[in-house]
Design an enzyme around this catalytic site. Sequence first.
Site, PDB file in Angstrom:
ATOM      1  N   GLU A 273       4.761   3.965  -6.531  1.00  0.00           N
ATOM      2  CA  GLU A 273       5.132   2.652  -7.050  1.00  0.00           C
ATOM      3  C   GLU A 273       4.381   2.391  -8.357  1.00  0.00           C
ATOM      4  O   GLU A 273       3.156   2.488  -8.386  1.00  0.00           O
ATOM      5  CB  GLU A 273       4.787   1.587  -6.000  1.00  0.00           C
ATOM      6  CG  GLU A 273       5.624   1.749  -4.736  1.00  0.00           C
ATOM      7  CD  GLU A 273       4.974   1.189  -3.474  1.00  0.00           C
ATOM      8  OE1 GLU A 273       4.114   0.315  -3.567  1.00  0.00           O
ATOM      9  OE2 GLU A 273       5.338   1.663  -2.378  1.00  0.00           O
TER      10      GLU A 273
ATOM     11  N   SER B 238       8.442   1.941  -0.685  1.00  0.00           N
ATOM     12  CA  SER B 238       8.937   2.704   0.468  1.00  0.00           C
ATOM     13  C   SER B 238       7.887   3.745   0.809  1.00  0.00           C
ATOM     14  O   SER B 238       8.072   4.937   0.564  1.00  0.00           O
ATOM     15  CB  SER B 238      10.252   3.426   0.113  1.00  0.00           C
ATOM     16  OG  SER B 238      11.247   2.566  -0.374  1.00  0.00           O
ATOM     17  N   GLU B 239       6.774   3.323   1.373  1.00  0.00           N
ATOM     18  CA  GLU B 239       5.657   4.257   1.564  1.00  0.00           C
ATOM     19  C   GLU B 239       6.044   5.439   2.440  1.00  0.00           C
ATOM     20  O   GLU B 239       5.680   6.584   2.157  1.00  0.00           O
ATOM     21  CB  GLU B 239       4.456   3.527   2.155  1.00  0.00           C
ATOM     22  CG  GLU B 239       3.697   2.663   1.157  1.00  0.00           C
ATOM     23  CD  GLU B 239       4.374   1.350   0.829  1.00  0.00           C
ATOM     24  OE1 GLU B 239       5.369   1.013   1.518  1.00  0.00           O
ATOM     25  OE2 GLU B 239       3.935   0.648  -0.097  1.00  0.00           O
TER      26      GLU B 239
ATOM     27  N   PHE C 286      -2.679   1.182  -1.790  1.00  0.00           N
ATOM     28  CA  PHE C 286      -3.909   0.965  -1.026  1.00  0.00           C
ATOM     29  C   PHE C 286      -3.847   1.754   0.274  1.00  0.00           C
ATOM     30  O   PHE C 286      -2.766   1.915   0.842  1.00  0.00           O
ATOM     31  CB  PHE C 286      -4.089  -0.528  -0.705  1.00  0.00           C
ATOM     32  CG  PHE C 286      -4.596  -1.328  -1.873  1.00  0.00           C
ATOM     33  CD1 PHE C 286      -5.948  -1.517  -2.065  1.00  0.00           C
ATOM     34  CD2 PHE C 286      -3.710  -1.864  -2.789  1.00  0.00           C
ATOM     35  CE1 PHE C 286      -6.421  -2.235  -3.158  1.00  0.00           C
ATOM     36  CE2 PHE C 286      -4.173  -2.593  -3.884  1.00  0.00           C
ATOM     37  CZ  PHE C 286      -5.532  -2.778  -4.068  1.00  0.00           C
TER      38      PHE C 286
ATOM     39  N   ASP D  29      -4.593   0.887   3.063  1.00  0.00           N
ATOM     40  CA  ASP D  29      -4.062   0.019   4.119  1.00  0.00           C
ATOM     41  C   ASP D  29      -2.559   0.251   4.312  1.00  0.00           C
ATOM     42  O   ASP D  29      -2.030   0.029   5.406  1.00  0.00           O
ATOM     43  CB  ASP D  29      -4.272  -1.440   3.750  1.00  0.00           C
ATOM     44  CG  ASP D  29      -5.678  -1.714   3.254  1.00  0.00           C
ATOM     45  OD1 ASP D  29      -6.410  -2.416   3.945  1.00  0.00           O
ATOM     46  OD2 ASP D  29      -6.059  -1.200   2.178  1.00  0.00           O
TER      47      ASP D  29
ATOM     48  N   HIS E 166      -6.062  -5.329   2.358  1.00  0.00           N
ATOM     49  CA  HIS E 166      -6.207  -4.472   1.177  1.00  0.00           C
ATOM     50  C   HIS E 166      -7.639  -3.962   1.049  1.00  0.00           C
ATOM     51  O   HIS E 166      -8.008  -3.414   0.023  1.00  0.00           O
ATOM     52  CB  HIS E 166      -5.882  -5.239  -0.113  1.00  0.00           C
ATOM     53  CG  HIS E 166      -4.450  -5.569  -0.330  1.00  0.00           C
ATOM     54  ND1 HIS E 166      -3.744  -6.408   0.489  1.00  0.00           N
ATOM     55  CD2 HIS E 166      -3.576  -5.172  -1.285  1.00  0.00           C
ATOM     56  CE1 HIS E 166      -2.503  -6.537   0.024  1.00  0.00           C
ATOM     57  NE2 HIS E 166      -2.370  -5.790  -1.043  1.00  0.00           N
TER      58      HIS E 166
HETATM   59  C1  LIG Z   1       3.507  -2.173   1.913  1.00  0.00           C
HETATM   60  C2  LIG Z   1       3.050  -2.565   0.582  1.00  0.00           C
HETATM   61  N1  LIG Z   1       3.276  -1.748  -0.444  1.00  0.00           N
HETATM   62  C3  LIG Z   1       2.845  -2.078  -1.688  1.00  0.00           C
HETATM   63  C4  LIG Z   1       2.179  -3.252  -1.902  1.00  0.00           C
HETATM   64  C5  LIG Z   1       1.678  -3.598  -3.282  1.00  0.00           C
HETATM   65  N2  LIG Z   1       2.517  -4.680  -3.799  1.00  0.00           N
HETATM   66  C6  LIG Z   1       2.139  -5.948  -3.723  1.00  0.00           C
HETATM   67  S1  LIG Z   1       3.318  -6.989  -4.300  1.00  0.00           S
HETATM   68  C7  LIG Z   1       4.338  -5.706  -4.654  1.00  0.00           C
HETATM   69  C8  LIG Z   1       5.672  -5.971  -5.275  1.00  0.00           C
HETATM   70  C9  LIG Z   1       6.560  -6.752  -4.387  1.00  0.00           C
HETATM   71  O1  LIG Z   1       7.770  -6.940  -5.032  1.00  0.00           O
HETATM   72  P1  LIG Z   1       8.757  -8.037  -4.508  1.00  0.00           P
HETATM   73  O2  LIG Z   1       9.049  -7.827  -3.091  1.00  0.00           O
HETATM   74  O3  LIG Z   1       9.909  -8.073  -5.444  1.00  0.00           O
HETATM   75  O4  LIG Z   1       7.931  -9.394  -4.612  1.00  0.00           O
HETATM   76  P2  LIG Z   1       7.377 -10.118  -5.934  1.00  0.00           P
HETATM   77  O5  LIG Z   1       6.012  -9.609  -6.163  1.00  0.00           O
HETATM   78  O6  LIG Z   1       8.301  -9.809  -7.025  1.00  0.00           O
HETATM   79  O7  LIG Z   1       7.375 -11.547  -5.570  1.00  0.00           O
HETATM   80  C10 LIG Z   1       3.758  -4.496  -4.324  1.00  0.00           C
HETATM   81  C11 LIG Z   1       4.388  -3.203  -4.521  1.00  0.00           C
HETATM   82  C12 LIG Z   1       1.955  -4.069  -0.789  1.00  0.00           C
HETATM   83  N3  LIG Z   1       1.275  -5.209  -0.906  1.00  0.00           N
HETATM   84  N4  LIG Z   1       2.412  -3.725   0.424  1.00  0.00           N
END
Ligand SMILES: Cc1ncc(C[n+]2csc(CCOP(=O)(O)OP(=O)(O)O)c2C)c(N)n1
Lengths: 326, 326, 326, 326
Positions: free
Chosen positions: C30, C60-61, C84, C86, C130
């Site tokens: 990502e 999509s981990e 992370f 986590d 986290h």
């Molecule tokens: C399972 C997981 N993967 C990655 C992250 C890191 N992360 C935090 S917010 C985010 C983006 C989320 O995108 P979206 O669902 O469009 O929400 P937005 O931030 O745009 O509100 C990511 C990849 C996470 N918190 N949890």
Amino acid sequence: MSDHAPRPRLARDLYVTQLRIRRFEETVARLFAQGRLPGFVHLSIGQEAVAAGACAALRDDDVITSTHRGHGHCIAKGGHLGRMMAELFGGRDGYCAGLGGSMHIADLERGILGANGIVGAGIPIATGAAYAFQAQGTGRVALAFFGDGAVNEGAFHEGLNLAALWHLPVVYVCEDNGYAELTATDLHTAGPGVAARAVAYGMHAEEVDGTDALAVHDAVARAVECCRAKEGPALVVAHAPRWHGHFEGDPQRYRPMGELEEARRRDPVGRLGHRLLAEGWADESWLTSVTAEVEAEIAAAVAFAERSLPLELEAMLHLAGAEASW
Amino acid sequence: MSDHAPRPRLARDLYVTQLRIRRFEETVARLFAQGRLPGFVHLSIGQEAVAAGACAALRDDDVITSTHRGHGHCIAKGGHLGRMMAELFGGRDGYCAGLGGSMHIADLERGILGANGIVGAGIPIATGAAYAFQAQGTGRVALAFFGDGAVNEGAFHEGLNLAALWHLPVVYVCEDNGYAELTATDLHTAGPGVAARAVAYGMHAEEVDGTDALAVHDAVARAVECCRAKEGPALVVAHAPRWHGHFEGDPQRYRPMGELEEARRRDPVGRLGHRLLAEGWADESWLTSVTAEVEAEIAAAVAFAERSLPLELEAMLHLAGAEASW
Amino acid sequence: MVTELRYWQAVNRALAEEMERDPRVVLVGEDVGTPGGAFGATRGLRERFGPDRVRDTPISELGIVGLGVGAALAGLRPVVEVMFNDFLTLALDQLANQAAKLRFMTGGRARVPLVVRTLVGAGKGTGPQHGQSLEAWLGHVPGLLVAMPATPADAYHLLRAAIRCDDPVVVLESLRQWNLRGQIADEEPLEVGRAAVRRPGADLTLVSVGGALPRAERACELAAGEGIDVELIDLRWLWPLDWACVESSLRKTGRLVVVHDAVGFLGPGAELAARAAERVALAAPVVRVAPPRTPVPFAPSLEERYFPGAERIVAACRKVMGRSDG
Amino acid sequence: MVTELRYWQAVNRALAEEMERDPRVVLVGEDVGTPGGAFGATRGLRERFGPDRVRDTPISELGIVGLGVGAALAGLRPVVEVMFNDFLTLALDQLANQAAKLRFMTGGRARVPLVVRTLVGAGKGTGPQHGQSLEAWLGHVPGLLVAMPATPADAYHLLRAAIRCDDPVVVLESLRQWNLRGQIADEEPLEVGRAAVRRPGADLTLVSVGGALPRAERACELAAGEGIDVELIDLRWLWPLDWACVESSLRKTGRLVVVHDAVGFLGPGAELAARAAERVALAAPVVRVAPPRTPVPFAPSLEERYFPGAERIVAACRKVMGRSDG
Ligand SMILES: Cc1ncc(C[n+]2csc(CCOP(=O)(O)OP(=O)(O)O)c2C)c(N)n1
Ligand SMILES: Cc1ncc(C[n+]2csc(CCOP(=O)(O)OP(=O)(O)O)c2C)c(N)n1
Ligand SMILES: [Mg+2]
Ligand SMILES: [Mg+2]
């Protein structure tokens, strides 16, 4: 809030909710920039209409699950600003006693089952709450907020399939703000879009302008109606750009020229304010007075938060039921 | 096997492949019932046409991922019957030196990346192989076999979205045998079906009678063509009932009356045999002689397997690179 | 040659050099592409090596780790970033049941040269979802290697060794150390499973796991001021475990303190303490310094007390030395 | 009253009684409904309690555990079945990041009375992906309770205690014991976190974790034949850990052997050995008896040597007694 409020009152309520979110988060941005808030902070400025419109379509006893970008959802569902702010400061009077921070704010009495630091995780949780409501036969509805990025997690797929299979009373609200962190939607989501995915599970789906709180309200109200009529689940995609970075401090170098200006032109708060005046649903003095009220409320929330000390470690262990394990 | 073989030869090849699968698994069923095979055994009798048809549409250097019900896939992709059987016995000459068993048979030289004990897990793996082929520019294609139950795993969703997003050369073959273990498809999969889900990721999808090996071949060949033309991925749903229980020993009390009889009427092997004769693509004496050949081959495989001793523990540690850690 | 780099720059340089050296090395994750990583570790690499080799992925981990497994089987050497550690909770099937077991399950035939890079957020105000340190989970999985670089030099060297390893390696990078500067020498040998003696000492052995190193170093200084001469070992790899290094130190000192940011119960210190007690005649019982058995709290003052600090480490040193104020 | 039941029948009875007692108790899982469970544990319950309370699910481990979390937050007391504990790898986000942390993350406000029942396949020829014992992972997660019933009576009592617990509990059931018969008394107190002394003894303490119990019992007999009087403790819960029970035995015997089916490295024995060495003046180093650090092999003769047998346990007893043939 009721979905049977007359239009002008609904519009005014939505305006106030949005304004409370906007001012709360502007204040958070300022406090964060001053180095007074620890950890990560994700703001939903520009997306207030989604939270406000969706929650206005719910009953008090309905529940929501929220995301890492959840202040708006929490405020719209009736969360207490002071306890929210105290949580951001890490104070013991915060919603989570300072143990959770921004990404974990929850208020079970108000049906806020929790923000979440794990993208997509709220989806199965809301689905499970809906299963409980179905089994209990109470007519309550669960609503899951999530972002455009979350739809590519397995949790989305597994949750929606379960809900559709069992006709659960759950409304899925996808907030499409164009990005998952720093990655644009077209780089992470294949196919014709999220609504088409919902249809492929056999559920109703609708798209809506996520900067128009009334439109969001109406779409979510239809979805909720579906659920109460045992014809759920349903999905609503609300498109609304975010103004701030993914997290506070994000320089947003990945955003194309002009995108932010365009986003600001679609200001959901300003827009509804204009509409209130244009329709004669409110006048300037009303706008001035609610603004003052909201500002006073935020100031009180900050003052409350500033007074709140962090827990002691021993108290933390006690709350966690872990005294004996240190 | 080539997808440019003339129709009669292709049909004969498919017949032989199916027969080899059928006889292999009938033998396994018998050995299992005699208590000579340890662990779980899942048979694909009734579904042979899917494995045979799909693999006949692949080149030798293409790869597949398989499932817990994978003997057919492995045989169709060129797996060695003796080494397969030896693996089922737990012998050191088995494909996995007896360490894996039925659910883990792999033959990397023949592009068999592995059966899998985890439902759905082969889907992202095949997707990853397709990513490698795209990056390497070799024109190779990956194919993932999985069941109707697997489509509700997050792995399905995440894999298909990735593949569609990146236009990966991967063919997804869903074998719909009507059940996930003991649970019927309509109890586990919501919506209009698997093909509709694929379309919602923006990929081509086709449904086919999975008891007709030629039809399966043609559908998969089209999907493979798509991939080689850089227009992948694609999905094929092949419907074919299983005759045996979920695992050997399953009394199948959950199956409605008449279902098994109906399934046997759709016998993919018998059906293609009749067609061969009807079209004049083969005669009785050919059928007799290939049956004899296949039976001899299976007997040899069993004899090979029976001679194969299990590994010693020390050799196992060595193969695992774990001598030092005992 | 010796260069001074920050920890994250060392990661970036290792990736760039390995990609330069070996065209099979690819990066997926990502935000790793155009944005250069959420925290900058992949900056400039997409521009330099092109989109086939550096790919932004959906959230999509499970899918992307599975993609890595398949790509590795098909001849690439993928480096997958999971933001992370986590979030590894979502990908453990592909990591623990597929990547880690394939070599064994195939009787030694398949190798999976996959690297998963992931952050340990501990100590940066990131809260319960986290801020975990899950190395004990990974170390408990046969077939996985687990690297925990604590310095910029190790961020560089361990990652290079991981990329060259033919078996799957998880590299747990430390967010706490992210901006730390350090000297990096080119010529260091690339070995997996070698601990480093960071400070020789005669009185007791202090083993530090991952990001705890600077606090352990500080504790050594404080202890020296009290006349306790600590030998400090930076474990660097939880598996392969460099037990020889630890044991030879213990044979000299007869005393062991272990410090880590993972929860104590069933944490890495449990294994080290158990081994020490099993294999060496110690002069005093081992002391483990670790967080209490609760999730990571958000409030800074609690987080500060939650993770072991220099003071707690020194107290453990006193205790293991039999000083009454320990 | 005392009844004789098989292990799986004891599970069935506990479920039935708890569902009878408390209408909030519901069961969800793959095949748990109409088929009555893949291995019979939920037989008859759907007929008796209806489809709202006993639901067959899709193959969606993450989704159904998440569903359980949401249902628990909304007032139910769900018992989710995940067929094998190996498949928990797919559900760990909901289990470890949501269920386990919610109480803490909400400052003690939310409780998640969720039970996850899952099988440990070890020793039944199920191979590398169905034969793991992952209790150490679960025990390392603050906020989770971990029960490991080794007898029919415990299958009954521990499950009932788990269902009445207000925090999430994972119950690891033993496939090896599935058909074992045992006496079940009604009036046993329902306590979480209590170990059981299965055999008093004076010379050494043998702690058995989960399914290893019958082999440990056999070892006690063999050891008795050699004049070694073993006190056998069946741990029953990995968390809460009944350290008081272990320690009081150790204060008597001064010697500890631990046996379990999980991999030794970072396994449950590591924590027990570390604690023993930290807190008790032992007469001899602890000996851990566990599988080697490899996945579970399929071939029966290897599997037999892989999992600790009575002979290896007795050898460990001899060793801890200082007998030269240990
Ligand atoms: C399972 C997981 N993967 C990655 C992250 C890191 N992360 C935090 S917010 C985010 C983006 C989320 O995108 P979206 O669902 O469009 O929400 P937005 O931030 O745009 O509100 C990511 C990849 C996470 N918190 N949890
Ligand atoms: C992740 C996971 N969940 C559950 C199981 C247990 N299981 C084995 S086969 C199976 C059913 C699979 O159904 P389907 O995909 O339709 O394949 P089929 O058995 O019908 O060929 C299940 C649930 C498993 N092996 N892996
Ligand atoms: Mg977004
Ligand atoms: Mg099926």
